[in-house]
Motif scaffolding. Structure first.
Motif, PDB file in Angstrom:
ATOM      1  N   SER A 106     100.680 -20.253 -47.515  1.00 35.00           N
ATOM      2  CA  SER A 106     102.114 -20.270 -47.277  1.00 35.00           C
ATOM      3  C   SER A 106     102.389 -21.199 -46.106  1.00 35.00           C
ATOM      4  O   SER A 106     101.552 -21.332 -45.199  1.00 35.00           O
ATOM      5  CB  SER A 106     102.625 -18.859 -46.978  1.00 35.00           C
ATOM      6  OG  SER A 106     104.025 -18.841 -46.777  1.00 35.00           O
ATOM      7  N   SER A 149     105.600 -22.730 -43.348  1.00 36.96           N
ATOM      8  CA  SER A 149     106.939 -22.535 -42.806  1.00 36.96           C
ATOM      9  C   SER A 149     107.173 -23.543 -41.686  1.00 36.96           C
ATOM     10  O   SER A 149     106.230 -24.061 -41.089  1.00 36.96           O
ATOM     11  CB  SER A 149     107.107 -21.106 -42.276  1.00 36.96           C
ATOM     12  OG  SER A 149     108.434 -20.887 -41.829  1.00 36.96           O
ATOM     13  N   ASP A 157     106.294 -17.020 -41.959  1.00 36.40           N
ATOM     14  CA  ASP A 157     107.608 -17.536 -41.590  1.00 36.40           C
ATOM     15  C   ASP A 157     107.654 -17.721 -40.084  1.00 36.40           C
ATOM     16  O   ASP A 157     107.096 -16.917 -39.325  1.00 36.40           O
ATOM     17  CB  ASP A 157     108.720 -16.581 -42.028  1.00 36.40           C
ATOM     18  CG  ASP A 157     110.098 -17.190 -41.821  1.00 36.40           C
ATOM     19  OD1 ASP A 157     110.383 -18.220 -42.449  1.00 36.40           O
ATOM     20  OD2 ASP A 157     110.880 -16.642 -41.020  1.00 36.40           O
ATOM     21  N   GLU A 162     110.565 -18.656 -37.038  1.00 35.02           N
ATOM     22  CA  GLU A 162     112.000 -18.750 -36.800  1.00 35.02           C
ATOM     23  C   GLU A 162     112.295 -18.794 -35.299  1.00 35.02           C
ATOM     24  O   GLU A 162     111.711 -18.045 -34.529  1.00 35.02           O
ATOM     25  CB  GLU A 162     112.722 -17.522 -37.373  1.00 35.02           C
ATOM     26  CG  GLU A 162     112.600 -17.313 -38.857  1.00 35.02           C
ATOM     27  CD  GLU A 162     113.398 -18.313 -39.672  1.00 35.02           C
ATOM     28  OE1 GLU A 162     114.304 -18.971 -39.098  1.00 35.02           O
ATOM     29  OE2 GLU A 162     113.112 -18.437 -40.875  1.00 35.02           O
ATOM     30  N   SER A 202     112.954 -12.665 -40.452  1.00 35.38           N
ATOM     31  CA  SER A 202     111.686 -13.357 -40.672  1.00 35.38           C
ATOM     32  C   SER A 202     110.702 -12.513 -41.472  1.00 35.38           C
ATOM     33  O   SER A 202     109.996 -13.026 -42.352  1.00 35.38           O
ATOM     34  CB  SER A 202     111.079 -13.753 -39.325  1.00 35.38           C
ATOM     35  OG  SER A 202     109.914 -14.542 -39.503  1.00 35.38           O
ATOM     36  N   GLU A 230     111.665 -12.759 -45.014  1.00 30.12           N
ATOM     37  CA  GLU A 230     111.310 -14.071 -45.542  1.00 30.12           C
ATOM     38  C   GLU A 230     109.830 -14.122 -45.916  1.00 30.12           C
ATOM     39  O   GLU A 230     109.459 -14.619 -46.983  1.00 30.12           O
ATOM     40  CB  GLU A 230     111.624 -15.154 -44.506  1.00 30.12           C
ATOM     41  CG  GLU A 230     113.088 -15.490 -44.380  1.00 30.12           C
ATOM     42  CD  GLU A 230     113.600 -16.308 -45.564  1.00 30.12           C
ATOM     43  OE1 GLU A 230     113.048 -17.386 -45.822  1.00 30.12           O
ATOM     44  OE2 GLU A 230     114.547 -15.852 -46.235  1.00 30.12           O
ATOM     45  N   SER A 231     108.974 -13.621 -45.042  1.00 27.08           N
ATOM     46  CA  SER A 231     107.538 -13.599 -45.332  1.00 27.08           C
ATOM     47  C   SER A 231     107.230 -12.712 -46.530  1.00 27.08           C
ATOM     48  O   SER A 231     106.373 -13.034 -47.359  1.00 27.08           O
ATOM     49  CB  SER A 231     106.754 -13.120 -44.106  1.00 27.08           C
ATOM     50  OG  SER A 231     106.746 -14.108 -43.095  1.00 27.08           O
ATOM     51  N   LYS A 255     108.162 -14.639 -49.673  1.00 29.86           N
ATOM     52  CA  LYS A 255     107.198 -15.698 -49.954  1.00 29.86           C
ATOM     53  C   LYS A 255     105.917 -15.143 -50.573  1.00 29.86           C
ATOM     54  O   LYS A 255     105.283 -15.797 -51.407  1.00 29.86           O
ATOM     55  CB  LYS A 255     106.862 -16.470 -48.671  1.00 29.86           C
ATOM     56  CG  LYS A 255     107.980 -17.369 -48.177  1.00 29.86           C
ATOM     57  CD  LYS A 255     107.511 -18.134 -46.950  1.00 29.86           C
ATOM     58  CE  LYS A 255     108.567 -19.105 -46.461  1.00 29.86           C
ATOM     59  NZ  LYS A 255     108.094 -19.899 -45.302  1.00 29.86           N
TER      60      LYS A 255
END
Length: 221
Positions: A81, A83, A105, A107, A145, A148-149, A152
């Motif tokens: 992954s 980011s 992620d 941020e 965040s 988001e992770s 993903k």
């Protein structure tokens, strides 16, 4: 970038990048020849982190190209992954024999005065009740965040889109978090499934990571 996930057979690479230098990179072969300089720089920063992670993990020389739906294309036997923010990029990589999916992620922490308008969209009602007055921007950024992770990691496994109100952070403390799905993604990922994650703060940025083990039985890291 100081983030040690503490996971066997997982390699994390991250750090700050110079947008002016990376914007000059040749990205035509990666499908970004028409992209803006900002987009090229962010893309290359993330891909270079991924390439370094693959090399450190397994001695593999490979820079992931952009596949369907803009997802990175990993070499056979690997998953990962990527980011980035405007100034930082990160990537995490593992072998598929160890992990079937990863989500990372990074941020920048939201400023306090930007937080209130975003809370109803990003946080469930239960999450909102657990907010405290101190470090409100960091709390909301962390929840954002982590989700988001989670997305993903789980979207490639399920093929089902889900949104911020479809999962909630149950607990987060000392670099470890626990999330719960509020909607069913498929028969293997029903509502109520809990997934654990890791996180850390690096300067003004937050980094979150979800890793789904190959022998997954309903939880993450």
């Amino acid at each position: 970038m100081l983030f040690r996930p503490g996971l066997a057979n997982v390699c994390f690479i991250g750090g700050r990048f110079d947008r002016n230098q990376l914007a000059k990179a040749d990205t035509g072969r990666l499908g970004l020849n028409k992209a803006s300089a900002k987009r090229r720089a962010e893309f290359m920063a993330g891909r270079r982190c991924a390439a370094e992670a693959l090399y450190r993990l397994a001695g593999v020389h490979h820079m992931p190209a952009m596949g369907p739906k803009r997802a990175p294309v990993w070499p056979a036997g690997f998953t990962g992954s990527i980011s980035h923010s405007d100034t930082h990029a990160a990537a995490v990589v593992a072998r598929t024999r160890d992990y079937c999916a990863l989500g990372v992620d990074i941020e920048p922490c939201l400023a306090h005065d930007r937080t209130s308008a975003l809370i109803p969209a990003l946080l469930t009602a239960d999450e909102q009740t657990r907010l405290t007055g101190a470090c409100l921007g960091e709390q909301v950024t962390l929840a954002f965040s982590l989700k988001e992770s989670l997305y993903k990691a789980l979207y490639p496994l399920t093929g089902t889109q889900f949104y911020f109100q479809d999962a909630q952070v149950v607990a987060a403390s000392n670099g470890r978090a626990r999330m719960r799905l509020l909607t069913s993604l498929n028969k293997h990922w029903p509502a109520g499934t809990e997934v654990t994650a890791k996180y850390c703060r690096h300067g003004d940025h937050l980094i979150t990571l979800v890793a789904i083990a190959a022998e997954r039985t309903g939880s993450g890291v």
